[in-house]
Design a protein around this motif. Structure first.
Motif: not given
Lengths: 297, 272
Positions: A192-200, A287-297, B101-103
């Motif tokens: 949970v915090v990993a997904r939250m921390g990836s955005k904020a 976490f899985w629901r956010g899978e596509q979002e990770y990496g956008r920074g 790798l980038l959406p």
């Protein structure tokens, strides 16, 4: 351009239709939950290797190296004993040093896992942007690293408990399942915090405050009997605090006369298992629901 | 050309039917927006952070970069496509987007199978030995542990990092930047790929390594359906690609046969 019945693949079809016709998939599409779990399982070796690598890397600059795995919890215990045991003189708890270190080490497992988890996506953007793997590997590896740390501190704890004169009983067998349940709960929270921390990325700044509040609500440094002075509802609420429950289980297992907030052992186990299942599954799905979002920074 | 068409007997509609080419990558009006942190600025106290979390507003030190602004093209099986353009034109971003790798923020990218990005950007753990990094990198690409154990010596041999003593057992932070880049490329090139995306990989390393890596890329190409190559060295694009896409500030400036596009690009670059 005239529309014709027979379409030419290069002009008549839209890009999306062309892709659909040849069975192309959206790049980086989020797989179904079962498919995701299957992939995650296939990457278990990576998760384990990464967790291990992080553990080794964290001490690679220290001269004493891996010995710090044991020295860190030992020093922690010594400092807290100095303040709460010697300076403030807590005498109402039997075997205070063992009581304190049990709570401290169990709490520290969740604390350091959550702190590492906050950064597990945002701190690995290079890896995420370069390679394909289920991103859940990273928070799980963070949990696993801390679990390995916990095992090292458990060795220290068992030493302290035995030296302070606690007997070795059958109740000790309760410790491993309790730690595993806590690990499952932690994995959920970390995801949970990993997904939250990836955005904020601000979460990193706020987290220490939340964790400190959580620590005071878990009866780590003082007797849990103090919670009885609270209003009825608040003390009931604290009885369901997951970390308090895991700490109580460990104290129940290792210590003979430790004061406990929960009198019923069955209730303790039920709450512990409930949090592990609920936290683990909910965290994983979130976490899985956010899978596509990770990496956008 | 005539044998590609067959004429219908029907008098009213006479339509040419083209032998169908199989697309492997379809990019449909893709937009990619990056978010970058400008570093520590004002308002980084915990209280300000908490307020932002509650209000769900973004931090003031975050800037959005619109790197790819609506790119569409189709790549077919058997093609080798070069991507050229000045620095910051969005080439690498586009490549990462194709790799999934980038959406994308708008539009879509469709691919056949799982494209692999062969780059020198794979972030490894600098505190670990080169050998451990090889293991970790291979596992991250989805290889099985037995294969990893078998291939590790080959990969280290290929990278040539052991030419000046036993560097494989030293932490990667002790490597020169060239050595680190060579090791990363060697790890990435150890696996076979469906759609291969190469990002400036050929530019790293000394002459001997470059020769080995060009040979390796040729082998990988033979196994791959479609190859994309990002490069500033126009000669390597000319050698490997028959089609070239020229990107300029996130948009396709030109898409066509390599010779034509490169000629136009050179005229543009010289005229600047």
């Amino acid at each position: 351009m005239a529309t014709t019945a027979l379409v030419d693949p290069e002009t008549g079809l839209t890009q999306a239709q062309l892709a659909a016709r040849h069975g192309l998939r959206v790049a980086g599409e989020r797989p179904s939950l079962t498919e995701y779990s299957r992939r995650l399982w296939a990457y278990r070796h990576f998760t384990a290797a990464y967790a291990n690598a992080k553990l080794v890397a964290s001490y690679s600059n220290a001269k004493l190296g891996q010995i710090w795995q044991v020295l860190t919890p030992l020093t922690n215990a010594a400092v807290y004993y100095l303040i709460f045991g010697v300076v403030l003189g807590q005498n109402n708890i039997p075997n205070f040093i063992a009581y304190l270190t049990t709570g401290l080490f169990i709490f520290n497992f969740t604390q350091s896992a959550v702190l590492a988890g906050t950064q597990s996506i945002s701190g690995n953007l290079g890896l995420i942007r370069a390679l394909h793997f289920p991103r859940a590997c990273l928070p799980l590896a963070a949990t696993l690293t801390q679990f390995q740390q916990l095992l090292a501190s458990m060795i220290v704890l068992v030493g302290i408990v035995l030296v302070t004169g606690e007997p070795l009983t059958l109740a000790w067998l309760m410790l491993p399942p309790a730690l595993l349940l806590q690990a499952a709960f932690n994995a959920g929270v970390v995801m949970v915090v990993a997904r939250m921390g990836s955005k904020a990325s601000d979460l990193k700044q706020v987290m220490p405050f939340i964790l400190r509040t959580w620590m005071y609500g878990s009866g780590v440094l003082y007797s849990v009997k103090l919670f009885d002075r609270l209003p009825e509802w608040a003390s009931t609420l604290i009885q369901f605090n997951p970390i308090l429950v895991y700490i109580e289980l460990a104290r129940y297992a290792l210590l003979e006369q430790a004061p406990l907030l929960n009198e019923s052992l069955t209730q303790l186990w039920l709450v512990a298992a409930g949090w592990a299942i609920l936290g683990g599954i909910a965290g994983y799905v979130y976490f899985w629901r956010g899978e596509q979002e990770y990496g956008r920074g | 050309m005539d044998d590609r068409y067959e004429t219908s007997n029907d008098v009213t509609v006479t339509l040419p039917r083209v032998v169908e080419r199989i697309p492997t990558v379809v990019v449909d009006d893709a937009h990619v927006i990056y978010r970058v942190h400008k570093g520590a600025g004002g308002g980084s106290t915990p209280v300000a952070a908490l307020r932002r979390l509650v209000k769900r507003s973004s931090a003031p030190n975050i800037q959005e970069v619109h790197a790819v602004k609506g790119v569409s093209f189709t790549a077919y099986r058997g093609e080798a496509i070069g991507l050229i353009g000045s620095n910051g034109s969005g080439k690498s971003t586009l490549l990462r987007t194709i790799a999934g790798l980038l959406p994308v923020n708008r539009g879509a990218v469709y691919t056949q199978g799982q494209p692999s990005l062969l780059g020198v950007n794979a972030a490894l753990l600098n505190d670990l030995s080169g050998e451990r990094n090889v293991t970790l990198g291979c596992l991250a690409m989805g290889m099985q542990p037995d294969d990893v154990a078998r291939m590790t010596p080959e990969i280290i041999e290929f990278s040539g990092i052991n030419q000046r003593g036993d560097f494989a057992s030293l932490p990667m932070r002790t490597y020169s930047s060239g050595m680190a880049a060579r090791l990363r490329f060697s790890i990435a090139a150890a696996k076979k790929h469906d759609v291969l995306l190469i990002d400036e990989a050929l530019a790293t390393g000394d002459k001997g390594f470059r020769k080995r890596s060009e040979q390796r890329v040729r082998e990988l190409r033979e196994g791959a359906g479609t190859v994309f190559l990002v490069s500033h060295q126009l000669s390597s694009v000319r050698d490997t690609c028959e089609r070239t896409i020229w990107l300029e500030s996130g948009l396709i400036r030109m898409d066509g046969p390599t010779d034509e596009v490169i000629r136009a690009y050179e005229a543009f670059a010289n005229g600047k």
